[in-house]
Design a protein around this motif. Structure first.
Motif, PDB file in Angstrom:
ATOM      1  N   ILE A   3      14.809   4.197   0.487  1.00  0.00           N
ATOM      2  CA  ILE A   3      15.460   2.996   0.998  1.00  0.00           C
ATOM      3  C   ILE A   3      15.326   2.947   2.519  1.00  0.00           C
ATOM      4  O   ILE A   3      15.039   1.903   3.097  1.00  0.00           O
ATOM      5  CB  ILE A   3      16.948   2.970   0.578  1.00  0.00           C
ATOM      6  N   SER A   4      15.536   4.087   3.164  1.00  0.00           N
ATOM      7  CA  SER A   4      15.418   4.136   4.626  1.00  0.00           C
ATOM      8  C   SER A   4      14.004   3.811   5.087  1.00  0.00           C
ATOM      9  O   SER A   4      13.814   3.179   6.122  1.00  0.00           O
ATOM     10  CB  SER A   4      15.829   5.517   5.135  1.00  0.00           C
ATOM     11  N   LYS A   5      13.017   4.222   4.329  1.00  0.00           N
ATOM     12  CA  LYS A   5      11.620   3.930   4.686  1.00  0.00           C
ATOM     13  C   LYS A   5      11.348   2.437   4.563  1.00  0.00           C
ATOM     14  O   LYS A   5      10.703   1.837   5.423  1.00  0.00           O
ATOM     15  CB  LYS A   5      10.677   4.722   3.783  1.00  0.00           C
ATOM     16  N   THR A   6      11.832   1.814   3.486  1.00  0.00           N
ATOM     17  CA  THR A   6      11.606   0.376   3.332  1.00  0.00           C
ATOM     18  C   THR A   6      12.323  -0.416   4.417  1.00  0.00           C
ATOM     19  O   THR A   6      11.847  -1.470   4.826  1.00  0.00           O
ATOM     20  CB  THR A   6      12.058  -0.129   1.947  1.00  0.00           C
ATOM     21  N   ALA A   7      13.445   0.087   4.895  1.00  0.00           N
ATOM     22  CA  ALA A   7      14.202  -0.608   5.941  1.00  0.00           C
ATOM     23  C   ALA A   7      13.657  -0.318   7.333  1.00  0.00           C
ATOM     24  O   ALA A   7      14.094  -0.917   8.302  1.00  0.00           O
ATOM     25  CB  ALA A   7      15.667  -0.211   5.865  1.00  0.00           C
ATOM     26  N   ALA A   8      12.703   0.583   7.444  1.00  0.00           N
ATOM     27  CA  ALA A   8      12.155   0.955   8.751  1.00  0.00           C
ATOM     28  C   ALA A   8      11.071  -0.009   9.220  1.00  0.00           C
ATOM     29  O   ALA A   8      10.701   0.007  10.384  1.00  0.00           O
ATOM     30  CB  ALA A   8      11.607   2.375   8.703  1.00  0.00           C
ATOM     31  N   PHE A   9      10.558  -0.840   8.339  1.00  0.00           N
ATOM     32  CA  PHE A   9       9.484  -1.763   8.682  1.00  0.00           C
ATOM     33  C   PHE A   9       9.985  -3.201   8.635  1.00  0.00           C
ATOM     34  O   PHE A   9      10.820  -3.550   7.794  1.00  0.00           O
ATOM     35  CB  PHE A   9       8.313  -1.597   7.706  1.00  0.00           C
TER      36      PHE A   9
ATOM     37  N   ASP B  19       0.819  -1.218   0.000  1.00  0.00           N
ATOM     38  CA  ASP B  19       0.000   0.000   0.000  1.00  0.00           C
ATOM     39  C   ASP B  19       0.858   1.275   0.000  1.00  0.00           C
ATOM     40  O   ASP B  19       0.380   2.337  -0.392  1.00  0.00           O
ATOM     41  CB  ASP B  19      -0.948   0.004   1.197  1.00  0.00           C
ATOM     42  N   TRP B  20       2.121   1.185   0.404  1.00  0.00           N
ATOM     43  CA  TRP B  20       3.002   2.359   0.395  1.00  0.00           C
ATOM     44  C   TRP B  20       3.332   2.817  -1.021  1.00  0.00           C
ATOM     45  O   TRP B  20       3.779   3.934  -1.227  1.00  0.00           O
ATOM     46  CB  TRP B  20       4.303   2.052   1.136  1.00  0.00           C
TER      47      TRP B  20
END
Length: 168
Positions: free
Chosen positions: A48-54, A39-40
């Motif tokens: 990249i940082s956002k994908t690695a945050a979850f 959904d993102w």
């Protein structure tokens, strides 16, 4: 031909590992993130940082990018040993480069540590620390490259003999 004090397998794996582990960290964490949090991608493409945050993509990213950070440290350590070996053979005026060699090693290790810390500190929960480690990664890496290329690398003009160095 003289043998340098590191195994060629360690060097080959480390040079290769910096790129491969870094790219794998990005690709794997993106793919896992896409499966679990598709959904993102509706209105944007997350960083990249956002994908690695979850989770679970964050775990994959941390492990792979942490390995890349370790490979960066090994590569800069090898560079230090190579330069140290060559500097020991130079005439007296070449000895002044040893301080640049130590500085370059320090900056290179700083880059590797910053990469590993940036990979393990979540952008979501520790925003300032993640950004500081990101800045540290690029700052240490740029300064290490400039130091090795323009300050330390000047010893090559002093060296008169053409020797081939190998880690084989």
């Amino acid at each position: 031909i003289e043998r340098l004090p590191l195994s060629r397998h360690v060097i080959n794996i480390s040079f290769f590992g910096v790129f491969v582990l870094g790219m794998l960290a990005i690709v794997v964490s993106r793919l896992v993130f896409n499966v679990d949090h598709s959904d993102w991608y509706i209105d944007t493409i997350p960083s990249i940082s956002k994908t690695a945050a979850f989770e679970p993509s964050g775990t994959y990213f941390s492990i792979l990018m942490g390995g890349s950070g370790l490979c960066i440290i090994i590569v800069w350590s090898y560079t230090y040993l190579f330069n140290w070996e060559k500097l020991s053979e130079l005439p007296t005026d070449g000895k002044r480069f040893s301080k640049w060699n130590k500085l370059t090693l320090f900056l290179g290790i700083g880059e590797g540590v910053s990469v590993a810390l940036m990979a393990t500190v979540s952008l979501e929960t520790h925003n300032d620390a993640h950004i500081a480690f990101s800045i540290g990664t690029f700052l240490f890496g740029s300064l290490a490259f400039l130091s090795e290329s323009f300050l330390l690398g000047r010893w090559r003009y002093i060296s008169k003999e053409k020797r081939h160095y190998s880690f084989r």
